[in-house]
Design an enzyme around this catalytic site. Structure first.
Site, PDB file in Angstrom:
ATOM      1  N   TRP A 102      -4.378  10.585  -4.075  1.00 13.43           N
ATOM      2  CA  TRP A 102      -4.947   9.860  -5.218  1.00 13.43           C
ATOM      3  C   TRP A 102      -5.204  10.811  -6.371  1.00 13.43           C
ATOM      4  O   TRP A 102      -4.902  10.501  -7.530  1.00 13.43           O
ATOM      5  CB  TRP A 102      -6.206   9.096  -4.818  1.00 13.43           C
ATOM      6  N   ASP A 171     -13.342   9.843  -8.979  1.00 16.93           N
ATOM      7  CA  ASP A 171     -12.810   8.611  -8.400  1.00 16.93           C
ATOM      8  C   ASP A 171     -13.505   8.388  -7.065  1.00 16.93           C
ATOM      9  O   ASP A 171     -13.118   8.962  -6.051  1.00 16.93           O
ATOM     10  CB  ASP A 171     -11.295   8.761  -8.223  1.00 16.93           C
ATOM     11  N   LYS A 195     -12.837  -1.309  -1.437  1.00 15.41           N
ATOM     12  CA  LYS A 195     -13.174  -0.520  -0.257  1.00 15.41           C
ATOM     13  C   LYS A 195     -14.613  -0.793   0.163  1.00 15.41           C
ATOM     14  O   LYS A 195     -14.869  -1.229   1.264  1.00 15.41           O
ATOM     15  CB  LYS A 195     -13.001   0.980  -0.525  1.00 15.41           C
TER      16      LYS A 195
HETATM   17  C1  LIG Z   1      -7.577   2.788  -3.007  1.00 15.82           C
HETATM   18  C2  LIG Z   1      -7.763   3.961  -3.905  1.00 15.82           C
HETATM   19  C3  LIG Z   1      -7.178   4.024  -5.179  1.00 15.82           C
HETATM   20  C4  LIG Z   1      -6.301   2.937  -5.719  1.00 15.82           C
HETATM   21  O1  LIG Z   1      -7.091   1.920  -6.161  1.00 15.82           O
HETATM   22  P1  LIG Z   1      -6.516   0.665  -6.944  1.00 15.82           P
HETATM   23  O2  LIG Z   1      -7.768  -0.131  -7.125  1.00 15.82           O
HETATM   24  O3  LIG Z   1      -5.504   0.022  -6.071  1.00 15.82           O
HETATM   25  O4  LIG Z   1      -5.951   1.133  -8.221  1.00 15.82           O
HETATM   26  C5  LIG Z   1      -7.439   5.131  -5.958  1.00 15.82           C
HETATM   27  N1  LIG Z   1      -8.211   6.131  -5.517  1.00 15.82           N
HETATM   28  C6  LIG Z   1      -8.773   6.115  -4.292  1.00 15.82           C
HETATM   29  C7  LIG Z   1      -9.624   7.271  -3.855  1.00 15.82           C
HETATM   30  C8  LIG Z   1      -8.566   5.037  -3.448  1.00 15.82           C
HETATM   31  O5  LIG Z   1      -9.131   5.011  -2.237  1.00 15.82           O
END
Ligand SMILES: *Cc1c(COP(=O)(O)O)cnc(C)c1O
Length: 359
Positions: A102, A171, A195
């Protein structure tokens, strides 16, 4: 009703209590005679819900007043672009610490808007550790430092917040609300909802207010955090249903004792599962122990020829979505807040029995 144990990485499990509330509310929400999906986001009922959701989230995370909370769309992936768009001019340099897939995607997007310095990178060991902060090559006067507190795919988590001059932009998609964090240490925190917050389609962004001023006037309105901050996230139609569910999840966490209580449960769940993985050579996890994730626990079987049988038999036992990400292989158990401790206990028992029969 047959509920299974759902170890999906995302969209992921939601608390059963929340699902039951949704079911009850659905045809006639708050005596309106309509579902929450059918009412105006500008009507009194929804505006109240929206404010309550923000207030509860602020309480859970102890978000200081000089931070705004934005309810946006586009997922964490859009924030990979919105962070540099809002924080860095094209001549600026942003520092990135890359500890997984990511973070690597975030680097790729940022490179379209500003100079990017990858200050540290753990790709050399397949994203299984966090480089020592003393070794990070930070830029003087960087616009910000971005990192990913929990890398969902390899299961690598920062159990510390690095010291840094530049604002930290993070993030937190797969770790937000799993434990208390000191929000004042960060410039920007963003997280896709699917999540640990609620349904897909909602993205939470927590921004220190002074940073809102950095966005250039040339940005499209919806690409600026400022637009959301100035309109209570209602500059256009927000994802109302997802926002409603997030509110229920925030209430559920608050009623359950808040994030300190969640942290205690999450630490225990993770340690039970890592103990099960470490107990023999039948299972293994390659992540440096100090960086092991509380939320996503990947593990491989010593004999990959048994993978298909493991997945088939675990699913038959009601343990769903354990297949690992294709880039890592093997298994991955995502054990977010809504995955009960009994689910981990059931998985640990299944793993022991599977090893006894096949080991
Ligand atoms: C799932 C995830 C993403 C992607 O998220 P989207 O909402 O599908 O854009 C980005 N970063 C992390 C750490 C994730 O777990």
């Amino acid at each position: 009703m047959a509920r299974v144990y759902n170890f999906s990485a995302g969209p992921a499990a939601l608390p059963l209590e929340v699902l039951e509330t949704i079911r009850n509310d659905l045809p006639d929400w708050r005596g309106t005679g309509m579902s929450v999906m059918e009412v105006s986001h500008r009507g009194k009922d929804f505006v109240e819900l929206a404010a309550r959701a923000e207030a509860t989230l602020r309480e859970l995370l102890a978000i200081p007043d000089d931070y705004c909370v934005l309810f946006t769309q586009g997922g964490a992936t859009l924030q990979f672009a919105m962070a540099p768009m809002n924080l860095a001019a094209s001549g600026d340099t942003a520092d990135y610490v890359q500890t997984g897939s990511w973070g690597k995607k975030a680097v790729g997007e940022a490179g379209k808007f500003c100079k990017v310095n990858v200050a540290a990178d753990s790709a050399d060991r397949n994203f299984t550790y966090i480089p020592d902060p003393a070794s990070w090559q930070l830029t003087d006067g960087a616009a910000y430092l971005h990192y990913t507190p929990n890398e969902t795919i390899a299961g690598v988590e920062f159990h510390f917040v690095p010291e840094c001059e530049a604002p930290l932009v993070v993030d937190m998609s797969s770790t937000i609300l799993s434990r208390p964090v000191d929000v004042s240490r960060f410039g920007v925190i963003y997280a896709g909802a699917q999540k640990n917050i609620g349904p897909a389609g909602l993205t939470i962004v927590i921004v220190r207010r002074d940073l809102l001023e950095r966005a250039p006037a040339s940005l499209p309105h919806l690409m600026t955090w400022r637009a959301y901050a100035e309109s209570d996230s209602m500059t256009n139609t927000p994802p109302t249903f997802a926002w409603y569910v997030a509110d229920l999840v925030f209430q559920y966490l608050k009623d359950g004792g808040g994030l300190a209580a969640m942290a205690e449960i999450n630490a225990r769940k993770a340690s039970k599962l890592y103990d099960a993985v470490d107990r023999s050579d039948f299972y293994s996890n390659p992540v440096a122990p100090a960086a092991r994730s509380w939320m996503n626990v990947p593990f491989v079987l010593a004999d990959a020829a048994l993978d298909a049988r493991f997945l088939e038999e675990s699913a038959a036992a009601g343990l769903m979505n354990l297949k690992g990400h294709r880039s890592v292989g093997g298994m991955r158990a995502s054990i977010y807040n809504a995955v009960p401790e009994q689910a981990v206990d059931a998985l640990v028992d299944f793993m022991a029995e599977f090893e006894r029969v096949n080991g």
